[in-house]
Design a protein around this motif. Structure first.
Motif, PDB file in Angstrom:
ATOM      1  N   ASN A   1       0.803  -1.225   0.000  1.00 38.44           N
ATOM      2  CA  ASN A   1       0.000   0.000   0.000  1.00 38.44           C
ATOM      3  C   ASN A   1       0.839   1.280   0.000  1.00 38.44           C
ATOM      4  O   ASN A   1       0.448   2.294   0.596  1.00 38.44           O
TER       5      ASN A   1
ATOM      6  N   PRO B   1      -2.519  -0.151  -9.386  1.00 37.42           N
ATOM      7  CA  PRO B   1      -1.318   0.383  -8.721  1.00 37.42           C
ATOM      8  C   PRO B   1      -0.037   0.171  -9.512  1.00 37.42           C
ATOM      9  O   PRO B   1       0.781   1.090  -9.635  1.00 37.42           O
TER      10      PRO B   1
ATOM     11  N   CYS C   1      -2.015  10.398  -9.465  1.00 35.59           N
ATOM     12  CA  CYS C   1      -3.041   9.843  -8.567  1.00 35.59           C
ATOM     13  C   CYS C   1      -4.353  10.601  -8.720  1.00 35.59           C
ATOM     14  O   CYS C   1      -5.437  10.001  -8.684  1.00 35.59           O
TER      15      CYS C   1
ATOM     16  N   PHE D   1      -7.035   7.845  -7.580  1.00 38.04           N
ATOM     17  CA  PHE D   1      -6.484   6.696  -6.863  1.00 38.04           C
ATOM     18  C   PHE D   1      -6.080   7.112  -5.453  1.00 38.04           C
ATOM     19  O   PHE D   1      -5.239   7.997  -5.270  1.00 38.04           O
ATOM     20  N   THR D   2      -6.662   6.460  -4.457  1.00 38.77           N
ATOM     21  CA  THR D   2      -6.402   6.798  -3.054  1.00 38.77           C
ATOM     22  C   THR D   2      -5.996   5.589  -2.222  1.00 38.77           C
ATOM     23  O   THR D   2      -5.820   5.713  -1.013  1.00 38.77           O
ATOM     24  N   ASP D   3      -5.831   4.443  -2.869  1.00 36.72           N
ATOM     25  CA  ASP D   3      -5.532   3.222  -2.118  1.00 36.72           C
ATOM     26  C   ASP D   3      -4.031   3.109  -1.832  1.00 36.72           C
ATOM     27  O   ASP D   3      -3.357   2.193  -2.293  1.00 36.72           O
ATOM     28  N   PHE D   4      -3.501   4.067  -1.084  1.00 34.28           N
ATOM     29  CA  PHE D   4      -2.106   4.012  -0.656  1.00 34.28           C
ATOM     30  C   PHE D   4      -1.965   4.840   0.619  1.00 34.28           C
ATOM     31  O   PHE D   4      -2.720   5.797   0.851  1.00 34.28           O
ATOM     32  N   LYS D   5      -1.034   4.474   1.435  1.00 35.24           N
ATOM     33  CA  LYS D   5      -0.843   5.152   2.724  1.00 35.24           C
ATOM     34  C   LYS D   5       0.296   6.152   2.699  1.00 35.24           C
ATOM     35  O   LYS D   5       0.343   7.063   3.536  1.00 35.24           O
TER      36      LYS D   5
END
Length: 333
Positions: A112, A232, A270, A275-279
């Motif tokens: 992530n 991703p 992003c 795209f927001t699926d990252f920390k």
């Protein structure tokens, strides 16, 4: 839809690559392999695409569906590339001179998080003069390229289709040279209705050129790994391509803070895909032994298309962590 058929950015690098591929193909001396691999029964969508290519363009293509990825394999015994003369034009007075040389850049998505490693040095001297030759697509390549994209328009562009990505591999099975395009189908829909410009679409397409003896005589694409493309990994590769373009071909290469340009490209990409699926985003400046960590919230302050209410500079609470010699230090110290 009529697509531009010229090869994507990097003509000088592609010229060198083409020379190597040609030498490789000439030296391989391999005999065509016997094709015996069979795949799953084709779906109605595959049959529709293959029939369109056969009836309208006399193309015998092979298709596969893996997850939400539609693979197209177009083998040919005709050459895809040729040489041409590099025409020297007047320098663009509005183009800024590059201040940095990008020696390498790599990107990935793991656990992530996006990871980027790069090696950048101050530019010394001007760019090397052109050798006077360039590689270019042959007339047959241009025709094949346009016909395949037209077939995509006529069969796959319907939003009801359960396809997210398309991989299009065109392979010279006589010389063992392949060019492969991977693109997000929604991007293709957007450029088809001019929701995004064609040059932006080109930046969103992943292009690879390869040469391998396994390609010679492969009429059914048995050398391909028909994997499902995930967003991703697609984005991390696209970000790397955008970074290369910014440093090597843009009219406005980074002039001062190249780190800000890199993280801005990550942030904008992003945004384009929501795209927001990252920390976090981690960068590693190999030359200066400098590592930084950015959270998604901090990305709001970077990029050409950053939110209007993001402000000009990060506040103390949004400053990224910077590591030098494994010790965290405040930015600017």
């Amino acid at each position: 839809m009529a697509m531009r058929s010229k090869l994507f950015p990097g003509n000088r690098a592609l010229t060198h690559l083409f020379l190597l591929l040609c030498m490789f193909a000439a030296a391989s001396g391999c005999t065509p392999k016997k094709n015996t691999v069979t795949g799953p029964a084709p779906t109605d969508l595959q049959k529709k695409f293959e029939l369109r290519c056969l009836k309208d363009y006399k193309l015998n293509v092979i298709t596969r569906i893996s997850g939400k990825t539609f693979w197209i394999y177009a083998p040919t015994d005709k050459p895809l590339f040729d040489f041409g003369t590099e025409t020297s034009g007047r320098a663009d007075p509005l183009k800024k001179a590059a201040k940095y040389d990008l020696l390498s850049v790599n990107g990935s998505y793991e656990n992530n998080a996006f990871y980027f490693k790069y090696d950048i040095i101050p530019k010394i001297g001007s760019d090397t003069a052109s050798e006077g030759i360039r590689n270019e697509g042959t007339d047959y390549f241009n025709k094949l390229y346009n016909n395949l994209f037209t077939a995509v328009t006529e069969t796959l562009i319907d939003p009801k289709n359960p396809i997210s990505f398309v991989v299009m591999a065109m392979t010279d099975i006589k010389k063992g040279i392949e060019v492969r395009y991977t693109f997000y189908l929604e991007d293709f829909r957007k450029v088809s209705v001019e929701a995004i410009p064609s040059d932006e679409f080109q930046k969103r397409v992943l292009q690879e050129e390869k040469g391998n003896a396994d390609y010679i005589g492969d009429e059914i694409g048995q050398h391909l790994e028909y994997n499902d493309i995930n967003m991703p990994d697609f984005l991390s590769k696209q970000m790397v391509n955008r970074i290369r373009f910014k440093f090597t071909q843009s009219d406005f290469p980074p002039q001062e803070n190249y780190e800000e340009a890199i993280i801005g490209i990550v942030a904008d990409t992003c945004r384009y895909y929501h795209f927001t699926d990252f920390k976090e985003v981690r960068t590693d400046d190999l030359r200066n032994n400098k590592k930084m960590i950015f959270t998604p919230k901090q990305l709001d302050f970077f990029g050409e298309d950053k939110p209007k209410n993001a402000g000009q500079k990060p506040t103390d609470k949004t400053i990224p962590l910077i590591f030098e010699d494994s010790k965290a230090i405040p930015k600017g110290q």
